[in-house]
Design an enzyme around this catalytic site. Structure first.
Site, PDB file in Angstrom:
ATOM      1  N   ALA A  22      99.301  13.617  37.584  1.00  0.00           N
ATOM      2  CA  ALA A  22      99.308  14.225  38.917  1.00  0.00           C
ATOM      3  C   ALA A  22     100.077  13.316  39.869  1.00  0.00           C
ATOM      4  O   ALA A  22      99.792  12.118  39.946  1.00  0.00           O
ATOM      5  CB  ALA A  22      97.876  14.409  39.407  1.00  0.00           C
TER       6      ALA A  22
ATOM      7  N   ASP B 216      76.121 -12.705  38.082  1.00  0.00           N
ATOM      8  CA  ASP B 216      76.652 -12.034  39.260  1.00  0.00           C
ATOM      9  C   ASP B 216      76.886 -13.038  40.378  1.00  0.00           C
ATOM     10  O   ASP B 216      76.075 -13.953  40.567  1.00  0.00           O
ATOM     11  CB  ASP B 216      75.639 -10.980  39.721  1.00  0.00           C
TER      12      ASP B 216
ATOM     13  N   ALA C 291      85.310  -7.954  41.853  1.00  0.00           N
ATOM     14  CA  ALA C 291      85.249  -7.015  42.977  1.00  0.00           C
ATOM     15  C   ALA C 291      85.395  -5.597  42.460  1.00  0.00           C
ATOM     16  O   ALA C 291      85.920  -5.377  41.371  1.00  0.00           O
ATOM     17  CB  ALA C 291      86.379  -7.305  43.971  1.00  0.00           C
TER      18      ALA C 291
ATOM     19  N   TYR D 261      87.503  -0.518  51.101  1.00  0.00           N
ATOM     20  CA  TYR D 261      87.963  -1.534  50.149  1.00  0.00           C
ATOM     21  C   TYR D 261      88.760  -2.618  50.890  1.00  0.00           C
ATOM     22  O   TYR D 261      88.458  -3.817  50.773  1.00  0.00           O
ATOM     23  CB  TYR D 261      88.822  -0.872  49.058  1.00  0.00           C
TER      24      TYR D 261
ATOM     25  N   THR E 282      94.115  -8.324  49.023  1.00  0.00           N
ATOM     26  CA  THR E 282      94.879  -7.105  48.750  1.00  0.00           C
ATOM     27  C   THR E 282      95.786  -6.697  49.902  1.00  0.00           C
ATOM     28  O   THR E 282      95.474  -6.960  51.073  1.00  0.00           O
ATOM     29  CB  THR E 282      93.896  -5.947  48.476  1.00  0.00           C
TER      30      THR E 282
ATOM     31  N   ASP F 156      81.193 -13.241  34.852  1.00  0.00           N
ATOM     32  CA  ASP F 156      81.396 -11.794  34.971  1.00  0.00           C
ATOM     33  C   ASP F 156      80.071 -11.096  34.713  1.00  0.00           C
ATOM     34  O   ASP F 156      79.336 -11.476  33.794  1.00  0.00           O
ATOM     35  CB  ASP F 156      82.442 -11.340  33.938  1.00  0.00           C
ATOM     36  N   ASN F 157      79.766 -10.083  35.518  1.00  0.00           N
ATOM     37  CA  ASN F 157      78.514  -9.351  35.256  1.00  0.00           C
ATOM     38  C   ASN F 157      78.745  -8.209  34.256  1.00  0.00           C
ATOM     39  O   ASN F 157      77.819  -7.468  33.935  1.00  0.00           O
ATOM     40  CB  ASN F 157      77.881  -8.838  36.561  1.00  0.00           C
TER      41      ASN F 157
HETATM   42  N1  UDP Z   1      99.491   7.839  42.138  1.00  0.00           N
HETATM   43  C1  UDP Z   1      99.848   9.126  41.724  1.00  0.00           C
HETATM   44  N2  UDP Z   1      99.153   9.647  40.698  1.00  0.00           N
HETATM   45  C2  UDP Z   1      98.154   9.013  40.045  1.00  0.00           C
HETATM   46  C3  UDP Z   1      97.811   7.693  40.461  1.00  0.00           C
HETATM   47  C4  UDP Z   1      98.501   7.145  41.515  1.00  0.00           C
HETATM   48  O1  UDP Z   1     100.737   9.764  42.287  1.00  0.00           O
HETATM   49  O2  UDP Z   1      97.568   9.582  39.107  1.00  0.00           O
HETATM   50  C5  UDP Z   1     100.224   7.233  43.249  1.00  0.00           C
HETATM   51  C6  UDP Z   1      99.321   6.814  44.406  1.00  0.00           C
HETATM   52  O3  UDP Z   1      99.129   7.884  45.286  1.00  0.00           O
HETATM   53  C7  UDP Z   1     100.127   5.679  45.020  1.00  0.00           C
HETATM   54  C8  UDP Z   1     100.843   5.052  43.818  1.00  0.00           C
HETATM   55  O4  UDP Z   1     100.805   6.033  42.786  1.00  0.00           O
HETATM   56  O5  UDP Z   1     101.083   6.183  45.898  1.00  0.00           O
HETATM   57  C9  UDP Z   1     100.180   3.783  43.320  1.00  0.00           C
HETATM   58  O6  UDP Z   1      98.812   4.047  43.167  1.00  0.00           O
HETATM   59  P1  UDP Z   1      97.814   3.032  42.464  1.00  0.00           P
HETATM   60  O7  UDP Z   1      96.452   3.688  42.447  1.00  0.00           O
HETATM   61  O8  UDP Z   1      98.381   2.624  41.143  1.00  0.00           O
HETATM   62  O9  UDP Z   1      97.830   1.758  43.375  1.00  0.00           O
HETATM   63  P2  UDP Z   1      97.539   1.560  44.960  1.00  0.00           P
HETATM   64  O10 UDP Z   1      98.877   1.589  45.610  1.00  0.00           O
HETATM   65  O11 UDP Z   1      96.620   2.647  45.410  1.00  0.00           O
HETATM   66  O12 UDP Z   1      96.909   0.226  45.007  1.00  0.00           O
END
Ligand code: UDP
Length: 345
Positions: free
Chosen positions: A204, A51, A75, A141, A117, A31-32
């Site tokens: 949010a 790395d 990653a 990504y 992913t 791990d870096n």
């Molecule tokens: N999400 C959200 N509020 C946050 C973070 C994530 O509403 O503060 C939503 C995001 O839009 C997605 C879901 O939760 O629909 C899962 O997001 P996360 O980033 O955990 O994983 P991802 O699906 O992007 O890999």
């Protein structure tokens, strides 16, 4: 058996290392420390700072340890950042691991498990998503991981690499020792729990006008320990059934990415609101929320069909959403330092 776990000081890397150790394997965590934590590396694993793009350092490590296989998890993982800084992601997630593949070739190490992913699928035509679904990433990504999958396919064809690409859906939860701590934190469940703990004023919700029953995005949350078990199975299959893997490659007229890819999810989707409701039950607290605009690059619904890994003997054990969240909550209360992430809500 020594396994090199790149990104072994990260969230999933530490849990995979834990599972390997319990399975009686020797673990070298590389791990870096750009995002990982030395104290996340489980006792019993050896941490080597370095790395995956540093050929000299890799040569040292491959000379020092009798490494039989590599699990590559180092990653960058933030979709939004990848959209803002594509080259950063392509360089770190695609270009640097090519140096690792070359080092493996030099040192005659053939087994490689990639942490890939669901982002390789982009906006899926249908769910649940099988490995045969079209791969059309909609952010750098996802592209960076898919490009590395392609490199692995070619390396398998010409150099005899044996690999599996594990396409994670939403890793979540914790073991007693290892949990999620990203800085800054961007994932839903840790953010929900930070809000429950009063470290953030509100969570949010990124959009409630998606084409889903409650309008919020649906994801397939998979317990990190179940994810880790799949890595052990993948490694074992590379070792025990190499001919099957190789003949698949030979038969293919072109690299067939899907043949070496495995989805990892529970096959059940939960909306953002369902996650919040479950977390309120687990924490016994009301979680304040506010509605925010959609996050760019978020598909409405990502749910896995993981039949290939199930057919390989994988049996996820912690599939209940509340159980997954409860494990993360327990870990947070016992281990996580007070929120260090930038408060954005
Ligand atoms: N999400 C959200 N509020 C946050 C973070 C994530 O509403 O503060 C939503 C995001 O839009 C997605 C879901 O939760 O629909 C899962 O997001 P996360 O980033 O955990 O994983 P991802 O699906 O992007 O890999």
């Amino acid at each position: 058996m020594a396994i090199l776990v790149t990104g072994g000081a990260g969230y999933i890397g530490s849990v995979v290392s834990e599972a390997l150790l319990e399975d009686g394997q020797e673990v070298i965590a590389l791990d870096n420390l750009s995002h990982g934590y030395p104290d996340a590396v489980p006792a019993g694993a050896r941490l080597e700072r370095g790395d995956v793009g540093d050929a000299g350092r890799l040569d040292e490590i491959f000379r020092q340890y009798a490494i039989d296989g590599v699990i590559h998890m180092a990653a960058f993982i933030e979709v939004g950042e990848s959209v803002r800084e594509p080259t950063k992601y392509l360089e770190n997630n695609f270009a640097r691991p090519l140096t690792l593949l070359e080092a493996m070739r030099r040192h005659k190490v053939r087994d490689f498990v990639l942490s890939s992913t669901a982002a390789v699928y982009g906006l899926p035509d249908a769910t649940p998503i099988a490995e045969s679904a079209p791969t059309r990433p909609i952010n750098p990504y996802g592209s960076s991981k898919l490009m590395l999958e392609t490199a692995l396919a070619w390396q398998a064809r010409s150099q005899g690499l044996r690999y599996a690409a594990l396409r994670y859906f939403n890793a979540a939860g914790a073991t007693a020792a290892s949990g999620e701590r990203h800085v800054p934190e961007s994932h839903l469940i840790p953010l929900v729990l930070e809000t429950a703990a009063g470290e953030r004023p509100q969570l949010a919700i990124f959009g409630d006008d998606y084409d889903t029953p409650d309008g919020t995005c649906i994801r397939d949350y998979i317990h990190v320990r179940d994810l880790a078990e799949a890595h052990l199975i993948a490694l074992r299959r590379l070792r025990d059934a190499p001919d099957a893997a190789e003949s698949t490659a030979r038969e293919a007229g072109a690299p067939q990415l899907a043949t070496r890819a495995y989805n990892l999810g529970n096959g059940r989707g939960f909306s953002v609101r369902e996650v919040i409701d479950a977390a309120e039950r687990v924490c016994g607290k009301k979680i304040p929320v506010r509605l925010a605009p959609r996050r760019p690059g978020d598909p409405a619904r990502l749910v896995a069909a993981s039949d290939k890994m199930l057919a390989a003997g994988w049996r996820p054990r912690h599939t209940d959403l509340e159980e997954i969240i409860a494990s993360a909550w327990r870990w947070k209360r016992q281990h996580a330092p007070a929120a260090k992430s930038q408060v954005s809500s």
